[in-house]
Design an enzyme around this catalytic site. Structure first.
Site, PDB file in Angstrom:
ATOM      1  N   ASP A  91       0.908  -1.075   0.070  1.00  0.00           N
ATOM      2  CA  ASP A  91       0.058  -0.052  -0.011  1.00  0.00           C
ATOM      3  C   ASP A  91       1.095   1.283   0.061  1.00  0.00           C
ATOM      4  O   ASP A  91       2.190   1.120   0.232  1.00  0.00           O
ATOM      5  CB  ASP A  91      -0.923  -0.098   1.036  1.00  0.00           C
ATOM      6  CG  ASP A  91      -0.396   0.070   2.476  1.00  0.00           C
ATOM      7  OD1 ASP A  91       0.856   0.561   2.596  1.00  0.00           O
ATOM      8  OD2 ASP A  91      -1.201  -0.031   3.593  1.00  0.00           O
ATOM      9  N   PHE A  95      -3.144   5.206   3.667  1.00  0.00           N
ATOM     10  CA  PHE A  95      -4.116   5.206   4.716  1.00  0.00           C
ATOM     11  C   PHE A  95      -3.512   5.359   6.226  1.00  0.00           C
ATOM     12  O   PHE A  95      -4.329   5.943   7.173  1.00  0.00           O
ATOM     13  CB  PHE A  95      -4.473   3.750   4.669  1.00  0.00           C
ATOM     14  CG  PHE A  95      -5.310   3.276   5.641  1.00  0.00           C
ATOM     15  CD1 PHE A  95      -6.915   3.558   5.408  1.00  0.00           C
ATOM     16  CD2 PHE A  95      -4.971   2.533   6.770  1.00  0.00           C
ATOM     17  CE1 PHE A  95      -7.704   3.336   6.553  1.00  0.00           C
ATOM     18  CE2 PHE A  95      -5.904   2.187   7.891  1.00  0.00           C
ATOM     19  CZ  PHE A  95      -7.294   2.594   7.583  1.00  0.00           C
ATOM     20  N   ASP A 146      -3.243   8.047  -2.138  1.00  0.00           N
ATOM     21  CA  ASP A 146      -4.667   8.632  -2.049  1.00  0.00           C
ATOM     22  C   ASP A 146      -5.008   9.327  -0.989  1.00  0.00           C
ATOM     23  O   ASP A 146      -4.054   9.286   0.070  1.00  0.00           O
ATOM     24  CB  ASP A 146      -5.597   7.472  -2.363  1.00  0.00           C
ATOM     25  CG  ASP A 146      -5.649   6.609  -1.098  1.00  0.00           C
ATOM     26  OD1 ASP A 146      -4.414   6.357  -0.489  1.00  0.00           O
ATOM     27  OD2 ASP A 146      -6.900   5.984  -0.823  1.00  0.00           O
ATOM     28  N   GLN A 188     -12.119   6.926  -4.078  1.00  0.00           N
ATOM     29  CA  GLN A 188     -12.424   7.619  -3.089  1.00  0.00           C
ATOM     30  C   GLN A 188     -14.286   8.200  -3.298  1.00  0.00           C
ATOM     31  O   GLN A 188     -14.781   7.955  -4.275  1.00  0.00           O
ATOM     32  CB  GLN A 188     -11.718   8.824  -2.659  1.00  0.00           C
ATOM     33  CG  GLN A 188     -10.402   8.376  -2.074  1.00  0.00           C
ATOM     34  CD  GLN A 188     -10.360   7.415  -0.804  1.00  0.00           C
ATOM     35  OE1 GLN A 188     -11.255   7.507   0.018  1.00  0.00           O
ATOM     36  NE2 GLN A 188      -9.476   6.551  -0.700  1.00  0.00           N
ATOM     37  N   ASP A 265      -7.860  -7.276   2.053  1.00  0.00           N
ATOM     38  CA  ASP A 265      -6.756  -7.666   3.134  1.00  0.00           C
ATOM     39  C   ASP A 265      -7.311  -6.937   4.480  1.00  0.00           C
ATOM     40  O   ASP A 265      -8.147  -6.060   4.571  1.00  0.00           O
ATOM     41  CB  ASP A 265      -5.594  -6.624   2.766  1.00  0.00           C
ATOM     42  CG  ASP A 265      -5.884  -4.942   3.093  1.00  0.00           C
ATOM     43  OD1 ASP A 265      -6.644  -4.686   2.243  1.00  0.00           O
ATOM     44  OD2 ASP A 265      -5.522  -4.558   4.046  1.00  0.00           O
ATOM     45  N   CYS A 303     -10.373 -28.807  10.950  1.00  0.00           N
ATOM     46  CA  CYS A 303      -9.469 -27.886  10.535  1.00  0.00           C
ATOM     47  C   CYS A 303      -7.950 -28.740  10.287  1.00  0.00           C
ATOM     48  O   CYS A 303      -7.733 -29.177  11.268  1.00  0.00           O
ATOM     49  CB  CYS A 303      -9.130 -26.666  11.442  1.00  0.00           C
ATOM     50  SG  CYS A 303      -8.080 -25.493  10.894  1.00  0.00           S
ATOM     51  N   CYS A 305      -5.137 -27.026  10.137  1.00  0.00           N
ATOM     52  CA  CYS A 305      -3.977 -26.146  10.576  1.00  0.00           C
ATOM     53  C   CYS A 305      -3.080 -26.834  11.548  1.00  0.00           C
ATOM     54  O   CYS A 305      -3.581 -27.678  12.274  1.00  0.00           O
ATOM     55  CB  CYS A 305      -4.553 -24.625  11.175  1.00  0.00           C
ATOM     56  SG  CYS A 305      -4.820 -24.661  12.852  1.00  0.00           S
ATOM     57  N   CYS A 308      -4.683 -27.174  15.282  1.00  0.00           N
ATOM     58  CA  CYS A 308      -5.806 -27.998  15.345  1.00  0.00           C
ATOM     59  C   CYS A 308      -5.599 -29.623  15.072  1.00  0.00           C
ATOM     60  O   CYS A 308      -6.155 -30.174  15.705  1.00  0.00           O
ATOM     61  CB  CYS A 308      -6.909 -27.767  14.214  1.00  0.00           C
ATOM     62  SG  CYS A 308      -7.627 -26.095  14.581  1.00  0.00           S
ATOM     63  N   HIS A 334      -4.176 -20.485  13.021  1.00  0.00           N
ATOM     64  CA  HIS A 334      -5.534 -21.195  12.715  1.00  0.00           C
ATOM     65  C   HIS A 334      -6.465 -20.018  12.065  1.00  0.00           C
ATOM     66  O   HIS A 334      -7.226 -20.313  11.297  1.00  0.00           O
ATOM     67  CB  HIS A 334      -6.012 -21.463  14.019  1.00  0.00           C
ATOM     68  CG  HIS A 334      -7.674 -21.755  13.900  1.00  0.00           C
ATOM     69  ND1 HIS A 334      -8.030 -22.994  13.414  1.00  0.00           N
ATOM     70  CD2 HIS A 334      -8.602 -20.969  14.173  1.00  0.00           C
ATOM     71  CE1 HIS A 334      -9.434 -22.837  13.310  1.00  0.00           C
ATOM     72  NE2 HIS A 334     -10.001 -21.702  13.708  1.00  0.00           N
TER      73      HIS A 334
END
Ligand SMILES: [Zn+2]
Length: 370
Positions: A91, A95, A146, A188, A265, A303, A305, A308, A334
């Site tokens: 980015d 922001f 921006d 925007q 994101d 799961c 991961c 888990c 996780h």
């Protein structure tokens, strides 16, 4: 060279596609884990890959101040520096500059002056600098600088932000890029449909590789935000990727996908982990809760991961309560897996043409996970 972006399936407004970058292809919709300072907090790149991340986000503001883009360039660029050879989106820093309102000193047509969060020294970002930082970092997707306003900004402020965002995008469009680097502009206009249309039309006329929907998810209510997303996406070209900046809760992600967004994101999975909570299909579990003290089940049944497959809720709870590093790492792994799996399942549902019914079912359980 083949096209930068192709849509391979549509279901209503939702799309499944492929983004092609200098460091590989990214299936979309894509959730981008956030590596603000060149790391997704506590997770190493091999783990990220194994969790199913196809692209990660780095932050130009933070990397510019610490350790600096010239140092990173000298060490081979951001991919080499952070040990991730897949696609990276950076980015622009806009922001951060505009969300840290009390550090803002002055905005004019050439850039923005603010106090750095690191040492309070006055600093200036210009469109040229934002492009240069990202060129030196060597990211695959660079974002335009921006002006992002908080919810509740009045119309004249929004109008001025739209005007300057276009002006800055114009200045950045043809500046030098890293090899193969794509450049996205950011629309925007807040919740104002007319300003959003103006912003989109002006930026699309300039011609970028992709477009982000900025200035939403900044503190407004959810329903108007989703309505504005529907509108904002419709102003953007069908054949270019659309990126919604800053959404990562399960409901929000599925709602923006259903409105035609391809990329998003958020720090939510890792930030939630650091508060001791797990995202699951049944909602958010706060592992500090005493009811997990003897709970031998994994964070989420089924799961795959690393948390888990080996550890119980009781053990993760113990780690969290004792502030053991492994506890927050397991929860981060996780939570990232949960969100990446959710988005991968959304993509398959779009391909099958069953996205809407699948989404209703997925949200049924996830309501509490918001
Ligand atoms: Zn898990």
């Amino acid at each position: 060279m083949s096209e930068t972006f192709s849509v391979i399936a549509r279901d209503g407004a939702a799309r499944a596609g492929v983004l092609r970058t200098a460091h590989g292809e990214v299936p979309t919709p894509a959730f981008m884990p956030v590596g603000t300072k060149g790391t997704v907090k506590s997770v190493d790149p091999d783990e990220l890959r194994a969790l199913g991340a196809g692209i990660v986000l780095g932050n130009a503001y933070h990397l510019h101040f610490r350790p600096g883009e010239e140092l990173i360039a000298e060490l081979g660029g951001l991919h080499a520096f952070m040990g991730w050879d897949g696609p990276i989106l950076t980015d622009s820093g806009g922001f951060q500059v505009f969300s840290l309102r009390d550090t803002l000193l002055e905005v004019d047509d050439d850039g923005v002056t603010f106090r750095s969060v690191y040492d309070g020294a006055p600093e200036r970002f210009t469109p040229e600098l934002a492009a240069r930082v990202q060129e030196r970092l060597g990211s695959d997707v660079a974002m335009c600088l921006d002006i992002c306003l908080p919810a509740g900004a009045d119309r004249s402020e929004l109008e001025e932000a739209v005007r300057r965002t276009t002006l800055w995008a114009q200045q950045q469009r043809d500046l030098p890029r890293a090899p193969g680097q794509l450049r996205f502009a950011i629309t925007q206009g807040g919740l104002d449909g007319e300003l959003r249309r103006r912003s989109s039309e002006e930026l699309v006329a300039l011609g970028f590789d992709g477009y982000a929907i900025g200035g939403l998810s900044v503190g407004e209510h959810r329903e108007p935000m989703f309505d504005a997303t529907t509108e904002a996406a419709a102003f953007l070209p069908e054949e270019k990727p659309r990126y919604f900046m800053g959404i990562g809760d399960p409901e929000g992600v599925l709602e923006v996908i259903s409105r035609g967004v391809d990329m998003f994101d958020c720090v939510l999975p890792t930030r939630t982990a650091r508060t001791g909570s797990a995202l699951t299909r049944e909602g958010r579990l706060n592992l500090r809760n005493a009811r997990f003290a003897r709970d031998q089940r994994p964070l989420e049944e089924g799961c795959s991961c690393p948390a888990c497959t080996r550890f119980s809720r009781a053990y993760v709870r113990h780690l969290v309560n004792q502030q053991e590093i492994l506890g927050l790492r397991l929860l981060s792994l996780h939570n990232l897996r949960f969100l990446l799996d959710l988005v991968a399942a959304a993509r398959r549902a779009i391909e099958r043409g069953e996205f809407l019914s699948w989404k209703e079912e997925a949200l049924e359980g996830a309501k509490g996970a918001m």
